[in-house]
Scaffold this motif. Structure first.
Motif, mmCIF file in Angstrom:
data_model
loop_
_atom_site.group_PDB
_atom_site.id
_atom_site.type_symbol
_atom_site.label_atom_id
_atom_site.label_comp_id
_atom_site.label_asym_id
_atom_site.label_seq_id
_atom_site.Cartn_x
_atom_site.Cartn_y
_atom_site.Cartn_z
ATOM 1 N N ARG A 52 0.825 -1.191 0.000
ATOM 2 C CA ARG A 52 0.000 0.000 0.000
ATOM 3 C C ARG A 52 0.872 1.259 0.000
ATOM 4 O O ARG A 52 0.623 2.212 -0.726
ATOM 5 C CB ARG A 52 -0.924 -0.020 1.237
ATOM 6 N N SER A 53 1.911 1.248 0.795
ATOM 7 C CA SER A 53 2.724 2.458 0.879
ATOM 8 C C SER A 53 3.555 2.641 -0.385
ATOM 9 O O SER A 53 3.853 3.763 -0.785
ATOM 10 C CB SER A 53 3.556 2.461 2.170
ATOM 11 N N GLU B 217 1.113 4.193 -2.898
ATOM 12 C CA GLU B 217 0.897 5.591 -2.531
ATOM 13 C C GLU B 217 2.072 6.451 -2.996
ATOM 14 O O GLU B 217 1.891 7.544 -3.530
ATOM 15 C CB GLU B 217 0.721 5.666 -1.002
ATOM 16 N N ASP B 218 3.256 5.911 -2.814
ATOM 17 C CA ASP B 218 4.469 6.618 -3.189
ATOM 18 C C ASP B 218 4.546 6.842 -4.697
ATOM 19 O O ASP B 218 4.916 7.920 -5.166
ATOM 20 C CB ASP B 218 5.656 5.762 -2.748
ATOM 21 N N ARG C 114 2.068 9.437 -5.755
ATOM 22 C CA ARG C 114 2.526 10.754 -5.314
ATOM 23 C C ARG C 114 3.598 11.285 -6.269
ATOM 24 O O ARG C 114 3.584 12.460 -6.636
ATOM 25 C CB ARG C 114 3.057 10.652 -3.878
ATOM 26 N N ILE D 281 -2.540 12.633 -1.047
ATOM 27 C CA ILE D 281 -3.005 11.255 -0.943
ATOM 28 C C ILE D 281 -3.118 11.011 0.536
ATOM 29 O O ILE D 281 -2.119 11.069 1.255
ATOM 30 C CB ILE D 281 -2.000 10.276 -1.561
ATOM 31 N N ARG E 147 -7.625 5.142 1.528
ATOM 32 C CA ARG E 147 -6.802 6.301 1.138
ATOM 33 C C ARG E 147 -7.398 6.894 -0.129
ATOM 34 O O ARG E 147 -7.759 6.143 -1.040
ATOM 35 C CB ARG E 147 -5.364 5.873 0.848
#
Lengths: 499, 570
Positions: free
Chosen positions: B376-377, B380-381, B384, B465, B483
């Motif tokens: 997930r991270s 997200e990265d 972004r 985000i 998110r």
């Protein structure tokens, strides 16, 4: 010789014998004065013309001066009004001022100049005009009239007018140009205009025209309009750096709910239920029903640890333990709730040592909002699971982690947490100021934490606020400028990126 | 963390180190884990420490710890006690909520101002910590000479007081800092201290009360009577503690008795007569726990000699007997003022502190693991990075928001189907009216950032985000968390097209198929709003913000925006 068109025109218009001013050259070449000035300087630098500079003064009436040229000087108007009203005798001042139709600051101006110029006397509130005075011979009035029609005036009178703010003087540099011998020679040999262009166009490139053109020079030192791209938030950049360092050290990232049962947030951590940090004003309880699904055996183990301790010689807390409280849902006060979920085997399955896990995620504390404290902030949390870990392993891990942020000379101050033993507050040397600063909280998880979760080996853990790391490293004074809706866009736009 | 005020002169006297400088003391105290925070107006050190060693909540306890650190004292020490003369009779009427009592008689104390201040401070600090603001345990200290004991019935000798419960208006007494005869109920209404602690007993049917032969002299846990007030002239004291847990009040009592004994007082036992039997207090029993030599070595990561370990225990104020066998195990004796030893590992910590943790050489643990980011991270990265490439300023806002900002100012109704219309996960007792719930969507936060930055240069293209949540009782946590990707373009010529162009670029980066069928959303202008449909699923909204939302946020230029669920790009 090939020169830009503007320079060729100036060269042709200039004379070797007579000085020509910029204005004359501009008229002769039908170019703007500033273009001519630029061309002249370039030609001078080439040695083709010489330039002499003289200063010329011009005088301009101020708004006040122009008004007096039109209506008459206030003192003259006062004098005439006094004569009209008193017929040569002294008259009360108010009466004269009324008759003169002077107003505002003009009254004071009129009175002071009236006396100075000998138009009469002012005594006991009465104004006595001097019958012999001649307003038509007033030098200042005459000078104003002369200036308005573009004539020159006597220097002393001009000084007087300037002191009364009725005129301003301007100085102007007049540049006069003559051809040098080299200039004359160049002209005789023939000077051609080179085509200059402002922009390189697609057509020029395809037609080959670019080969025959000169590009106008830019002032490359002048400021360009501001350009702005997007940028990752500085706190995200810091979080990314932390994640890079930790994954490099073999840590895997955890993920889990922000809203969770107190069981996972606090009870698994062996936080007594009557601990001050668990009282209602320190936690963000949510107005939702309690959590139903918590493994029963885990609840039993945790309750037993709280009430009776762990191991033969273990003691529990002398506090009541309520399952209802454990099931109540709140925003997590630390990401250690994730560590508990992972260690329990309920998140990614049973974990066998060795393991390293981390997260850099939000936590919520009902604290006072001030420049260094937010109600929600990012917590860096990490733990290492292995057989027979020692305090020295913990120290070595943190020395390694903090060295990546330039923080050295790590010191371990024995500390107390309900969930770790031994526990240490971590202090380190600030990379810039050299100060000893608090940089985190750490320890070995207690057996009362680990055994109920089914973990039989050792686990060491530590935590630190990401914002604290950011503030230490970048020296922000007020974290609210960066994090949250009160953030300052300029500060974010101008903050240096993390290298 | 507790803070204790300690006069350095008292420390010099009680440790017997008259020549120690203030600076030397500060270093020695830091080594004990007591951090110097500053000085009070009258020159006392303010020392902050972890809430484990509550026996250090007074200068006497701090001095005792220093004496162990200096090697002036070793091993467990227990004060001698004299036989009981006083009995605490626990009456049937005692409130069920607060059934426990303990105490001691203290004789021959020399209370100068400093000693009296210290005693009062210790009492307050114990109330604040172990006593849980007096709810769990409350201390009353009385001038013994002002008490007149009831003669116990039958053959018994000595004096007695009675712990009982009375009707809220069942009796009167003059409380400390007061001149009026008040009933307990009146104390709760009229006396400052009474008002402060009223919540502790107001639900009780009967209020706790302690009587001697003269009458009511203490109203625990609220206030003592004025008759028995302790002063610098007091020589003999009666200490009583009431509470909800016997162990807790016994330990609080022990800490007080140790502090007074350190000033030369003699401790005298009391008998506590419960219905089920009589016990002698204070409870100075020395408990033992067992810890193996091996465990000490693995936790500290060093090899130690047996004598060395015993020496380290004794320097910590503990006693240890080694039991040799296959595995060497120490039986460790723990003095009765310690409240922090729940497990043998707590004793290892004491050994570590005595050894000096900072003497240990750090080493990097020799265990191999594989590091990785969570899926997930990582996603997200990546999103972004794309947003930043499209020129958006990446923002980071709070997850908590107010209902007004989340719904009303965006013109969205609570419980509606519109993006952002989910039921709120509300905070039960919000600290601030600005933060009463978790945000259900991100655009309110971004719009607030625009509102707070109208003095900054435009265009303002902002993206975030971020975490969003709404109440959902089908979830185990009762809160559905996800998110969202959100962006605003605030510029004088912003249009739907500007938002859609960037949204489309973002979807291309993630090989996601974007469709934008017309829709309506109360925050956006009708006819200029589309649903964000990614790979066939409706996941968000894109459009031009409605003028009433723009104007309500004090903005003077159009804003195009989009928001959708991050997982659509997975």
């Amino acid at each position: 010789m090939r020169l830009p068109e503007s320079q060729v025109a100036v060269l042709n218009a200039a004379s070797a014998t007579d000085e020509r001013t910029i204005a004359q050259l501009a008229e002769a070449t039908d170019q703007k004065p500033e273009t001519v000035t630029g061309a002249v300087f370039d030609l001078r630098d080439e040695g083709l013309v010489s330039v002499t500079e003289t200063t010329e003064e011009s005088v301009e009436l101020t708004d006040e001066g122009a008004e007096y040229a039109e209506d008459g000087l206030p003192e003259v108007r006062l004098y005439r009004a006094a004569l009209d009203v008193g017929d040569g005798d002294a008259v009360p001042m108010g009466q004269v001022i009324g008759a003169s139709s002077l107003g505002g600051p003009q009254v004071d101006i009129a009175l002071s100049n009236f006396a100075r110029k000998g138009y009469g006397h002012i005594d006991s509130g009465e104004l006595a005009p001097d019958a012999d005075a001649d307003p038509d011979a007033d030098e200042e009035a005459a000078a104003l009239a002369a200036l308005e029609s573009g004539e020159s005036v006597d220097a002393d009178v001009l000084d007087q007018l300037e002191s009364r703010n009725l005129v301003v003087r301007h100085e102007r540099t007049i540049r006069a140009v003559t051809l040098t011998d080299e200039g004359v020679t160049a002209l005789m040999e023939g000077v051609e205009a080179a085509e200059t262009v402002d922009r390189l166009t697609p057509e020029m490139l395809t037609s080959g025209e670019w080969e025959d053109v000169e590009f106008t020079e830019y002032n490359v030192e002048a400021d360009a309009p501001e350009a702005r791209g997007g940028k990752k938030h500085i706190l995200r950049q810091t979080a990314d750096r932390v994640k890079d360092v930790l994954t490099g050290m073999g840590f895997a990232e955890m993920e889990g709910p922000h809203a969770d049962a107190d069981f996972w947030i606090n009870d698994c951590l062996f936080m007594p239920q009557d601990h001050p940090a668990r009282t209602h004003w320190d936690r963000f309880a949510l107005d939702v029903p309690p959590m139903e699904d918590i493994p029963e055996d885990l609840i039993d183990n945790v309750r037993d640890a709280h009430l009776n301790g762990v191991g033969e010689d273990g003691d529990g807390y002398h506090s009541p333990w309520s399952e209802d409280f454990a099931r109540a849902i709140a925003l997590r006060g630390h990401t250690t709730s994730l560590s508990m979920r992972y260690l329990s085997g309920h998140e990614v399955g049973e974990l066998e040592p060795p393991q390293r896990y981390f997260s850099v995620e939000k936590v919520y504390r009902n604290d006072t909002l001030d420049p260094t404290h937010l109600l929600e902030f990012y917590q860096i949390e990490g733990w290492v699971m292995a057989e027979d870990l020692s305090v020295r392993d913990l120290m070595g891990t943190f020395e390694e982690f903090y060295s990546h942020f330039g923080i050295t000379d790590i010191q371990f101050k024995p500390h107390y947490n309900p969930y770790t033993e031994p526990s240490f507050e971590l202090f380190g040397r600030h990379p810039e100021t050299g100060e000893l600063i608090e940089i985190g909280n750490s320890g070995m998880f207690r057996e009362e934490v680990l055994r109920p979760l089914g973990v039989e080996c050792d686990v060491m853990a530590w935590g630190l606020a990401l914002e604290r790391l950011l503030m230490l490293m970048y020296g922000f004074d007020d974290i609210r400028d960066v994090h949250g809706t009160l953030c300052d866009l300029d500060l974010l736009r101008e903050t240096e990126v993390l290298k | 963390m507790p803070v204790v005020d300690v006069q350095p002169d008292e420390l010099r006297r009680l440790t017997g180190h008259e020549d120690k400088s203030d600076e030397e003391f500060k270093d020695d105290l830091f080594a004990l884990g007591l951090e110097f925070e500053g000085v009070t107006d009258d020159g006392a050190f303010q020392l902050e420490f972890g809430p484990d060693r509550l026996d250090r909540l007074s200068v006497e306890g701090v001095a005792r710890s220093l004496r162990y650190q200096y090697g002036d004292a070793r091993g467990v020490s227990v004060p001698n006690t004299n036989d009981p003369d006083w009995t605490f009779v626990v009456d049937d009427d005692v409130p069920d909520e607060r059934p426990y009592v303990t105490g001691a008689v203290v004789r021959g104390i020399d209370l100068d101002d400093a000693a009296l201040d210290s005693l009062i401070q210790l009492q307050e600090k114990l109330h604040a910590t172990m006593g849980r603001k007096r709810a769990k345990g409350a201390i009353g200290i009385h001038d013994l000479t002002m008490l007149k004991g009831d003669v116990l019935s039958e053959n018994a000798s000595g004096n007695s007081i009675t712990y009982t419960g009375i009707e809220p208006d069942g009796d009167t007494f003059v409380a400390l800092d007061s001149n009026d005869e008040l009933t307990p109920a009146e104390v709760l209404e009229q006396h400052d201290t009474g008002r402060k602690y009223a919540d502790l007993v107001s639900e009780y049917d009967r209020y706790p009360a302690i009587y001697d032969e003269i009458g009511l002299f203490s109203f625990p846990p609220v206030i003592n009577g004025r008759r028995t007030e302790v002063s610098t002239d007091s020589r003999d004291l009666l200490v009583e503690l009431t509470g909800t847990d016997q162990w807790t009040i016994d330990r609080m009592c022990n800490i007080i008795c140790y502090a007074l004994a350190a000033r030369g007082a003699t401790i005298e036992d009391v008998e506590v007569q419960y219905e089920e039997g009589t016990v002698v207090k204070p409870d100075f029993e020395v408990e033992t726990k067992h810890v193996s030599h091996d465990r000490i070595e693995t936790v500290l990561g060093v090899e130690l000699e047996l004598d060395e370990v015993i020496d380290l225990f004794e320097r910590s104020g503990l006693d240890a007997d080694a039991e040799l066998g296959d595995e060497t195990v120490y039986e460790v004796s723990i003095p009765p003022y310690r409240v922090d030893v729940l497990h043998p590992l707590d004793l290892v910590d004491d050994v570590g502190r005595a050894y000096g943790f900072n003497e240990l050489e750090p080493r990097y643990p020799d265990v191999g693991t594989v590091g990785q980011r969570h899926e997930r991270s990582r996603l997200e990265d990546a999103v972004r990075t794309s947003l930043v490439g499209l020129g958006f300023e990446d923002l980071l806002n709070f997850h908590m928001i107010s209902e007004g900002e989340n719904y009303e100012r965006m013109d969205v109704e609570v419980g509606s189907d519109s993006l952002g219309g989910g039921e709120p996960a509300s905070i039960t007792e919000p600290y601030s009216e600005d933060y009463t719930m978790l945000r259900t969507w991100v655009l309110p936060s971004l719009t607030m950032v625009l509102e707070n930055n109208t003095h900054r240069a435009y265009p303002q293209d902002l993206a975030e985000i971020g975490h969003v949540a709404h109440r959902d009782d089908d979830e185990n946590t009762r809160v559905a968390e996800s998110r969202h990707v959100a962006a605003v373009l605030a510029r004088h010529d912003a249009t739907y097209e500007d938002a859609k162009a960037r949204l489309a670029a973002l979807c291309r980066d993630f090989d996601a198929e974007l469709e934008t069928p017309a829709t309506e959303h109360p925050s956006f202008i009708d006819g200029r709003t589309a649903a964000v449909v990614i790979d066939g699923e409706e996941v968000g909204v894109v459009g031009e913000l409605h003028p009433k939302v723009i104007v309500d946020h004090d903005l003077e230029l159009p804003v195009a925006a989009f928001e959708f669920d991050l997982s659509a790009l997975a």
